[in-house]
Design an enzyme around this catalytic site. Structure first.
Site, mmCIF file in Angstrom:
data_model
loop_
_atom_site.group_PDB
_atom_site.id
_atom_site.type_symbol
_atom_site.label_atom_id
_atom_site.label_comp_id
_atom_site.label_asym_id
_atom_site.label_seq_id
_atom_site.Cartn_x
_atom_site.Cartn_y
_atom_site.Cartn_z
ATOM 1 C CB ILE A 96 -35.512 -13.165 -7.845
ATOM 2 C CG1 ILE A 96 -36.674 -12.497 -7.746
ATOM 3 C CG2 ILE A 96 -34.158 -12.527 -7.082
ATOM 4 C CD1 ILE A 96 -37.324 -11.860 -6.522
ATOM 5 C CG ASN A 155 -28.381 -2.037 2.021
ATOM 6 O OD1 ASN A 155 -28.306 -0.699 1.623
ATOM 7 N ND2 ASN A 155 -27.317 -2.885 1.579
ATOM 8 N N GLY A 201 -26.530 -11.004 -0.580
ATOM 9 C CA GLY A 201 -27.919 -11.683 -0.725
ATOM 10 C C GLY A 201 -28.522 -11.168 -2.159
ATOM 11 C CG ASP A 242 -29.404 -4.748 -1.925
ATOM 12 O OD1 ASP A 242 -29.974 -4.423 -3.097
ATOM 13 O OD2 ASP A 242 -29.004 -3.978 -1.166
ATOM 14 C CB SER A 269 -36.962 -9.769 6.463
ATOM 15 O OG SER A 269 -36.976 -8.529 6.408
#
Length: 180
Positions: free
Chosen positions: A10, A23, A31, A33, A121
């Protein structure tokens, strides 16, 4: 609205807005983030620290979304959203759907026409991929938005295949990028 499926990273997407599966601290993590913060550089972290200092002292609530600069990413903005941790005892589906709705609302505020989403998620937060894909696709399709193209950018083959099934587009299952 066009829905596009992409197998890939991404952080490589040249879109108006990349959605970060953040988070609640907004200060980076693992991940998606961690990848967004690493590749986007210190500008994203600085903008997130400013948000923590001004509006989100206790962190961004689950299901909400907020935008920052994209720093060194090829996108114009990053929209941070906090997905729920999956629970077998409590239905948190509405919180997951809210991540997609709120991200599109923020995208509209930014004037974004192209938005790239991860599978919010479904990584470390444990949401079952098939259910996460169903919620993502249904929510995006039902959203009232000015966004013209939503890209689901999926890191692995399994995630791509599951999202292709949720989209229901036979063309999407064959290549690196399919459209519905």
């Amino acid at each position: 609205m066009r829905i596009v499926l992409v197998r890939g990273d991404i952080t490589d997407e040249a879109v108006d807005a990349v959605v970060n599966a953040a988070n609640s601290s907004l200060l980076g993590g693992g991940g998606v983030d961690g990848a967004v913060h690493r590749k986007g550089g210190p500008e994203i972290l600085a903008a997130c620290r400013e948000l923590r200092a001004s509006r989100y002292g206790k962190g961004l609530p689950t299901g909400r979304a907020v935008a920052t600069t994209a720093g060194r990413l090829p996108a114009r903005h990053v929209i941070h959203t906090v997905g729920p941790v999956w629970s077998g005892d409590e239905d948190r589906s509405e919180l997951l759907a809210s991540c997609y709705r709120e991200s599109l609302r923020v995208a509209d505020e930014l004037g974004a026409r192209t938005v790239a989403f991860p599978a919010v998620s479904t990584g470390i937060y444990g949401w079952p991929m098939a259910d996460g894909a169903r919620i993502a696709v249904e929510t995006v399709r039902a959203a009232r938005t000015e966004v013209e193209e939503v890209r689901f950018v999926l890191f692995g083959e399994t995630a791509y295949r599951v999202f292709a099934e949720a989209v229901g587009d036979a063309e999407a299952t064959g290549g690196a990028g399919g459209v519905s």
